[in-house]
Design a protein around this motif. Structure first.
Motif, short mmCIF file in Angstrom:
data_model
loop_
_atom_site.label_atom_id
_atom_site.label_comp_id
_atom_site.label_asym_id
_atom_site.label_seq_id
_atom_site.Cartn_x
_atom_site.Cartn_y
_atom_site.Cartn_z
N HIS A 8 1.54 -1.13 -0.05
CA HIS A 8 0.01 -0.12 -0.10
C HIS A 8 0.77 1.22 0.06
CE1 HIS A 8 -3.55 -2.54 0.86
NE2 HIS A 8 -3.35 -2.69 1.39
N LYS A 9 1.99 1.48 0.84
CA LYS A 9 2.95 2.27 1.05
C LYS A 9 3.62 2.11 -0.35
CE LYS A 9 6.69 4.85 2.97
NZ LYS A 9 7.56 4.68 4.48
N SER A 10 3.91 1.42 -1.08
CA SER A 10 5.16 1.16 -2.42
C SER A 10 4.05 2.50 -3.11
CB SER A 10 4.77 -0.17 -2.91
OG SER A 10 5.95 -0.15 -3.51
N ILE A 11 2.91 1.56 -3.35
CA ILE A 11 1.53 2.13 -4.56
C ILE A 11 1.58 3.94 -4.31
CG2 ILE A 11 -0.39 2.32 -5.31
CD1 ILE A 11 -0.89 -0.99 -5.07
N ALA A 12 2.16 4.03 -3.15
CA ALA A 12 1.89 5.19 -2.33
C ALA A 12 2.88 6.29 -3.14
CB ALA A 12 1.54 5.64 -0.88
N VAL A 13 3.63 5.59 -2.92
CA VAL A 13 5.27 5.92 -4.11
C VAL A 13 5.10 5.92 -5.31
CG1 VAL A 13 7.17 5.89 -3.25
CG2 VAL A 13 6.63 5.48 -1.03
N THR A 14 4.62 5.39 -6.26
CA THR A 14 4.66 5.26 -7.88
C THR A 14 3.51 6.65 -7.55
OG1 THR A 14 5.25 2.99 -6.80
CG2 THR A 14 4.50 4.41 -9.44
N ILE A 15 2.61 6.51 -7.09
CA ILE A 15 1.52 8.25 -7.62
C ILE A 15 2.69 9.52 -7.01
CG2 ILE A 15 -0.63 8.65 -6.71
CD1 ILE A 15 -1.63 6.39 -6.49
N LYS A 16 3.24 9.62 -5.96
CA LYS A 16 3.97 11.08 -6.15
C LYS A 16 5.02 10.66 -6.97
CE LYS A 16 6.09 13.14 -2.33
NZ LYS A 16 6.61 13.18 -1.18
N GLU A 17 5.67 9.30 -7.41
CA GLU A 17 6.74 9.87 -8.44
C GLU A 17 6.26 10.11 -9.28
OE1 GLU A 17 9.92 6.56 -6.19
OE2 GLU A 17 8.42 6.05 -7.77
#
Length: 379
Positions: free
Chosen positions: A18-27
Motif C-alpha cells: 500500500h505504501k509502495s503504490i503511494a510512493v509510485t503515485i507521488k513519483e
C-alpha cells in the motif's frame, strides 16, 4: 504566485504494497507536473488513528499467521456475512471521524487518493461530515476477486486487471466509476542497472550460483522457517537469500537454527529499507506475492514460486502470475525445492521460462493516476 494543488495519498501499512503504490503515485506527479504538492499519509500514524490501525493492520497480521483452514473459515464469514464486516468497519470509522475532519481542515487537499480501502472509507465519510468538496479516488491493489468493503463511495476506482474491475462491479460499484491503469512500480526498479553477478558478490554469495530470493512480505508473517530448513537439507545446486522484513522474532529463529546456520549458501536479512540489491541478485523469487511484489517480479522478469497465500483473496494474484507465464504455485516445501533444483540444473529450461513470460504488461500506474488527476483538475 499560483497556489499549488495538493493531493493527499493515504494508506495503512496493512502490507508494504500500500505504501509502495503511494510512493509510485507521488513519483508520477513529480514526473508530470510541478503544480501539485503530494502529501503521503500513513493514516494510523499521521492522524493519528491507532484504533483503525488495530483493525486494518494488526488484525491482518494475526490473520496471516493463522493456519490456512482457520483463514478460510474467517474469510468465508467475512465474505458471505459481509453486513457484519460493514457494520464493524463503519462503527470503527465513526469513532475517529472528528480526528479525520480536523486533519482535512489542516491539510486542505484538492484530491485524496487512497491505496487502502480503509483509508477510502474514512476520508469519504470525513469529507461528507465536514461538507468539503473534493474527490476521493481508491486504488484496488488486488489483481482480481470481489470484496464488499471495497465499495467505499469513492468518486473513482482504479484497478490493474479486468478481473479486478469485474469484482468491483459485482459488489455494486457503478462501472462508470471504475478505471483501468497499468501496474505500479517505483522508479528505482525501473532504473536497476547493476550486473546480477556483481549484486550476488556484494551480498557475499557465489556470483555464479543459481540464486533464489525468498520473502513472505514486509511483515514476514508465515511459515518461513520450514521452507528454509527444507532448502538447507535438500537443495544442493542453489543459494538462498531470505528477507524476513519487520519480523525480528523470525529473523532470530532462523539465525539460531543450527540446520540453517551451517549452510554458507543461505543469507538471512532482517528489514531492509532498500531491497534493490537482493532483487537484482535473484534468478528466481519465492514466497508470498501481493500485487506490489508481483509487479516487481514481472517487471524484472524473474520467475516466481508462490508457496503461501496471505489470505484466500491472494489466489487471484497467484492465478494471474501462473496464467501469464511468470511461475508456479508450489506450497509443499518438497515441490518448492525440487523446482529450484530443476531450474538450477537445467539452464535451457530456465531460459525457456523467461522467454514464455508475458512481455506486453505496462508498469506506468503512478503516471496513469497522476495524468488523470491533472486532466480532471487541471495542471
Amino acid at each position: 504566485m499560483v497556489k499549488k494543488k495538493r493531493v493527499l495519498v493515504a494508506y495503512f501499512l496493512g502490507g508494504a504494497g500500500h505504501k509502495s503504490i503511494a510512493v509510485t503515485i507521488k513519483e508520477g506527479f513529480s514526473s508530470l507536473s510541478t503544480a501539485w504538492e503530494v502529501v503521503l499519509c500513513d493514516v494510523e500514524q499521521d492522524l493519528p488513528a491507532p484504533s483503525l490501525g488495530a483493525l486494518y493492520v494488526e488484525s491482518w497480521k494475526r490473520f496471516m499467521g493463522m493456519p490456512r483452514p482457520i483463514q478460510h473459515v474467517l474469510f468465508f464469514i467475512n465474505r458471505y456475512f459481509y453486513l457484519l464486516a460493514l457494520w464493524i468497519n463503519g462503527h470503527s470509522i465513526k469513532k475517529v471521524l472528528d480526528v479525520a475532519v480536523k486533519y482535512l481542515e489542516i491539510v486542505k487537499p484538492d484530491l485524496i487518493i487512497a491505496t487502502h480501502w480503509g483509508a477510502s472509507h474514512l476520508f469519504v465519510r470525513a469529507r461528507e461530515q465536514a461538507g468539503l468538496d473534493f474527490q476521493v479516488w481508491m486504488i484496488n491493489g488486488e489483481l482480481g476477486g470481489e470484496y464488499h468493503l471495497f465499495r467505499t463511495g469513492a468518486n473513482r476506482y482504479w484497478c490493474m486487471t479486468d478481473s479486478a474491475r469485474q469484482g468491483l462491479v459485482k459488489v455494486g460499484v457503478d462501472d462508470q466509476r471504475v478505471y483501468r491503469c497499468s501496474f505500479f512500480l517505483q522508479a528505482a526498479f525501473k532504473q536497476l542497472k547493476m550486473d546480477s553477478r556483481k549484486a550476488r558478490a556484494e551480498l557475499g554469495l557465489d556470483p555464479d550460483r543459481f540464486t533464489v530470493v525468498f520473502s513472505l512480505g514486509g511483515e514476514g508473517v508465515g511459515k518461513t522457517r520450514k521452507y528454509v530448513r527444507y532448502f538447507a537439507r535438500h537443495c544442493r545446486h542453489a543459494q538462498l537469500v531470505v528477507l524476513t522484513g519487520r519480523n525480528a522474532a523470525m529473523l532470530k529463529r532462523l539465525q539460531d537454527d543450527s540446520i540453517i546456520s551451517q549452510q554458507s549458501g543461505i543469507k538471512i536479512f532482517g528489514f531492509l529499507p532498500e531491497v534493490l540489491l537482493p532483487f537484482q541478485a535473484a534468478h528466481v523469487f519465492a514466497g508470498k506475492f501481493g500485487a506490489s511484489f508481483a509487479s516487481e517480479a514481472m517487471f524484472l522478469r524473474r520467475p516466481v514460486i508462490i508457496v503461501q497465500l496471505a489470505a484466500p483473496h491472494e489466489s487471484h494474484t497467484k492465478d494471474f502470475l501462473v496464467s501469464e507465464g511468470f511461475g508456479w504455485y508450489l506450497p509443499p516445501p518438497r515441490q518448492f525445492v525440487e523446482k529450484i533444483e530443476y531450474l538450477a540444473t537445467h539452464p535451457e529450461d530456465y531460459q525457456a521460462v523467461l522467454q514464455g513470460m508475458n512481455n506486453e504488461l505496462q508498469f506506468t500506474g503512478g503516471d496513469d493516476i497522476a495524468q488523470a488527476a491533472i486532466s480532471v483538475l487541471g495542471a
